[in-house]
Design a protein around this motif. Structure first.
Motif, PDB file in Angstrom:
ATOM      1  N   GLU A 238      31.751  40.556  14.363  1.00 26.41           N
ATOM      2  CA  GLU A 238      31.425  40.257  15.938  1.00 26.41           C
ATOM      3  C   GLU A 238      30.378  41.626  16.539  1.00 26.41           C
ATOM      4  O   GLU A 238      29.233  41.673  17.036  1.00 26.41           O
ATOM      5  CB  GLU A 238      32.195  39.117  17.494  1.00 26.41           C
ATOM      6  CG  GLU A 238      31.427  38.123  16.584  1.00 26.41           C
ATOM      7  CD  GLU A 238      30.184  37.716  16.083  1.00 26.41           C
ATOM      8  OE1 GLU A 238      29.047  37.391  16.705  1.00 26.41           O
ATOM      9  OE2 GLU A 238      29.979  36.733  14.797  1.00 26.41           O
ATOM     10  N   ALA A 239      32.021  42.487  16.451  1.00 24.84           N
ATOM     11  CA  ALA A 239      31.498  43.833  16.810  1.00 24.84           C
ATOM     12  C   ALA A 239      30.820  44.266  15.987  1.00 24.84           C
ATOM     13  O   ALA A 239      29.266  44.935  16.570  1.00 24.84           O
ATOM     14  CB  ALA A 239      32.720  44.937  17.363  1.00 24.84           C
ATOM     15  N   MET A 240      30.927  44.982  14.371  1.00 25.29           N
ATOM     16  CA  MET A 240      29.724  44.752  14.190  1.00 25.29           C
ATOM     17  C   MET A 240      28.992  44.502  14.064  1.00 25.29           C
ATOM     18  O   MET A 240      27.353  45.263  13.474  1.00 25.29           O
ATOM     19  CB  MET A 240      30.839  44.895  12.274  1.00 25.29           C
ATOM     20  CG  MET A 240      31.687  46.196  12.038  1.00 25.29           C
ATOM     21  SD  MET A 240      32.513  45.982  10.557  1.00 25.29           S
ATOM     22  CE  MET A 240      31.663  46.529   9.827  1.00 25.29           C
ATOM     23  N   ARG A 241      28.822  43.244  13.848  1.00 19.47           N
ATOM     24  CA  ARG A 241      27.569  42.224  13.821  1.00 19.47           C
ATOM     25  C   ARG A 241      26.145  43.194  15.364  1.00 19.47           C
ATOM     26  O   ARG A 241      25.291  42.882  14.717  1.00 19.47           O
ATOM     27  CB  ARG A 241      27.557  41.094  13.656  1.00 19.47           C
ATOM     28  CG  ARG A 241      26.014  39.754  13.901  1.00 19.47           C
ATOM     29  CD  ARG A 241      26.550  38.722  14.244  1.00 19.47           C
ATOM     30  NE  ARG A 241      26.660  38.589  15.394  1.00 19.47           N
ATOM     31  CZ  ARG A 241      25.897  38.377  16.460  1.00 19.47           C
ATOM     32  NH1 ARG A 241      24.513  39.283  15.953  1.00 19.47           N
ATOM     33  NH2 ARG A 241      26.298  39.168  17.712  1.00 19.47           N
ATOM     34  N   GLU A 242      26.902  42.882  16.504  1.00 17.82           N
ATOM     35  CA  GLU A 242      26.081  42.981  17.859  1.00 17.82           C
ATOM     36  C   GLU A 242      25.598  44.249  16.799  1.00 17.82           C
ATOM     37  O   GLU A 242      24.525  44.810  17.371  1.00 17.82           O
ATOM     38  CB  GLU A 242      26.980  42.712  18.666  1.00 17.82           C
ATOM     39  CG  GLU A 242      27.024  43.531  19.968  1.00 17.82           C
ATOM     40  CD  GLU A 242      25.996  43.167  20.273  1.00 17.82           C
ATOM     41  OE1 GLU A 242      24.807  43.580  21.269  1.00 17.82           O
ATOM     42  OE2 GLU A 242      25.622  42.225  19.931  1.00 17.82           O
ATOM     43  N   HIS A 243      26.257  45.227  17.104  1.00 23.01           N
ATOM     44  CA  HIS A 243      26.396  47.140  17.152  1.00 23.01           C
ATOM     45  C   HIS A 243      24.564  47.244  15.821  1.00 23.01           C
ATOM     46  O   HIS A 243      23.494  47.820  16.388  1.00 23.01           O
ATOM     47  CB  HIS A 243      27.106  47.975  15.913  1.00 23.01           C
ATOM     48  CG  HIS A 243      26.872  49.642  16.558  1.00 23.01           C
ATOM     49  ND1 HIS A 243      27.235  50.089  17.671  1.00 23.01           N
ATOM     50  CD2 HIS A 243      26.480  49.968  15.932  1.00 23.01           C
ATOM     51  CE1 HIS A 243      26.492  51.112  17.027  1.00 23.01           C
ATOM     52  NE2 HIS A 243      25.702  51.505  16.384  1.00 23.01           N
ATOM     53  N   MET A 244      24.708  45.960  14.409  1.00 24.57           N
ATOM     54  CA  MET A 244      23.635  46.486  13.810  1.00 24.57           C
ATOM     55  C   MET A 244      22.280  45.089  14.360  1.00 24.57           C
ATOM     56  O   MET A 244      21.613  45.567  14.242  1.00 24.57           O
ATOM     57  CB  MET A 244      24.264  45.814  12.793  1.00 24.57           C
ATOM     58  CG  MET A 244      24.729  46.666  11.398  1.00 24.57           C
ATOM     59  SD  MET A 244      25.070  46.024   9.819  1.00 24.57           S
ATOM     60  CE  MET A 244      26.487  44.872  10.464  1.00 24.57           C
ATOM     61  N   ALA A 245      23.428  44.706  14.556  1.00 25.99           N
ATOM     62  CA  ALA A 245      22.054  43.641  14.844  1.00 25.99           C
ATOM     63  C   ALA A 245      21.035  44.287  16.553  1.00 25.99           C
ATOM     64  O   ALA A 245      19.912  44.411  17.121  1.00 25.99           O
ATOM     65  CB  ALA A 245      22.159  42.680  15.675  1.00 25.99           C
TER      66      ALA A 245
END
Length: 420
Positions: free
Chosen positions: A45-52
């Motif tokens: 989720e941390a990676m998804r949130e940063h990309m999003a």
């Protein structure tokens, strides 16, 4: 989290892949974390949130997204520095993996662009490694020896899978420039004692590096306490993503080393005929770095810290003690490495008499959904030392259970019936 409150079932709920059902209705039993660990929702989720919501390139944009991305990237560096006890976050260099970190240091020795005496290397000088190393801590030093005419030497390994330091004073001598060994073996599980080797290294005026890819994910590691000069480890074995690794080095040594790769962001100023370079760590981070991967690794460090590395170490010790005990029930099974949990991690490699490891791994996967690694595990010289072509390796982590070890034992009994 105390040892008594270590709740592996709660931890397992953070790892979506562990609930996966394999074809044929087999539950996944993942015993291959020494190869690459699984990822908790918090990292995903941390990676998804940063990309999003925050993604932009780092260190080169003044807009909001650029500032947010740069802050997240550098915040990850700070988290990792604190995690391994680095005196300064500027001593933490992001690489693409531990192999690159090891190559980076090897590149500095004998380099004509480096005039520091500590990095001078040529005929008559010596590099010391060990017989239990991963290829990533063998091949860069072989290439260095070939480039410079230096001699490569190594610690042998005992029949019990321990480093043989009986000839330490002869092996590490006034000709030695660097010693680079595994902190924990990826095959044997052996945790090597650093202090006696380091004492001799200091006595002769050499430098020392650790490949900590198998130790940083599994036990508390404090680089200042260890007292060595360089430490390499990788993100994908410690709940983080692939594509990112870490080199920690003493600031004075990093300052003395030439850049490893040239390109954007590692420069101070560029003219057509020469360039000057940025201070560390950016001197060693040419081009667009692994931004989202760094964010993911920072989240992995947060996750591991929230559980506690001492607690993880204790859990794995309980698991490996149990595994070493119950594996004795399997006829014809030979553990390659220490037979006790003393100074060893949760990696157990073994052979089954008369059965090739590739067949063992295939049947465990096909019938029981058990993921183990088979082969020489990028440590072929170690297997040659024991006179075997390959082993089966079960590597344990914080999300594994004794029930999964029991499943492994049942699977091995089945393998023997198939070949009986």
């Amino acid at each position: 989290m105390t040892q008594q409150s270590f709740d592996v079932e709660r931890i397992r709920k953070d790892f979506p892949i562990l609930t996966r059902e394999l074809p044929g209705g087999r539950p996944l039993v993942y015993l291959d974390s020494g190869n690459s660990s699984q990822k908790p929702t918090q990292v995903i989720e941390a990676m998804r949130e940063h990309m999003a919501s925050h993604y932009a390139n780092v260190g080169r944009a003044l807009h909001v997204l650029g500032s947010e991305s740069t802050e997240a990237y550098e915040d990850a560096r700070s988290k990792i520095a604190a995690f391994v006890g680095a005196p300064s976050r500027d001593e933490v260099i992001f690489t693409k993996n531990a192999s690159e970190a090891l190559n980076l240091v090897a590149y500095s020795f004998g380099n004509p662009n480096n005039t520091d005496e500590r990095f001078r290397l040529g005929p008559g000088d010596e590099i010391v490694i060990s017989e239990m190393e991963h290829h990533s801590n063998i091949v860069p030093w072989q290439l260095l020896a070939q480039r410079t005419g230096a001699t490569l030497r190594w610690f042998p390994v005992t029949d019990e899978g321990r480093l043989d330091v009986g000839g330490l004073d002869e092996l590490v001598n006034e000709r030695t420039k660097i010693v680079s060994i595994a902190h924990q073996s990826n095959v044997l599980g052996t945790v090597n004692s650093v202090s006696p080797i380091l004492a001799r290294v200091r006595q002769v005026g050499a430098l020392m590096m650790l490949d900590a890819s198998q130790s940083v994910p599994h036990q508390p590691v404090d680089v200042a306490e260890l007292g060595v000069d360089f430490v390499a480890f990788t993100g994908h074995k410690m709940l983080g993503p692939s594509g990112i690794g870490v080199l920690w080095g003493r600031r004075e040594l990093l300052d003395a080393m030439p850049p490893f790769l040239g390109g954007g962001e590692m420069i101070e100023a560029v003219w057509m005929d020469h360039s000057t370079f940025a201070p560390v760590p950016h001197k060693f981070e040419a081009g667009t770095p692994p931004i989202v991967e760094a964010v993911g690794l920072g989240a992995a460090v947060d996750y591991l810290t929230s559980i506690g590395m001492e607690e993880i170490k204790a859990h794995e010790k309980r698991l490996v003690t149990y595994a070493l005990d119950v594996l004795q029930e399997v006829p014809g099974l030979t553990v390659i490495g220490p037979r006790t949990a003393i100074a060893r991690g949760g990696t157990v490699s073994f052979t089954l008499e008369g059965i090739h490891p590739h067949d063992v791994g295939q049947i465990l996967d096909d019938v029981y959904g058990i993921a183990v690694r088979v082969g020489h595990h990028c440590a072929r010289p170690l297997h040659l030392r024991f006179g075997i072509p390959a082993t089966t390796r079960a590597s344990l982590y914080l999300y594994n259970t004794t029930a999964e070890i029991d499943a492994l034992v049942r699977g091995l009994h089945h393998v023997q019936k198939v070949f009986g």
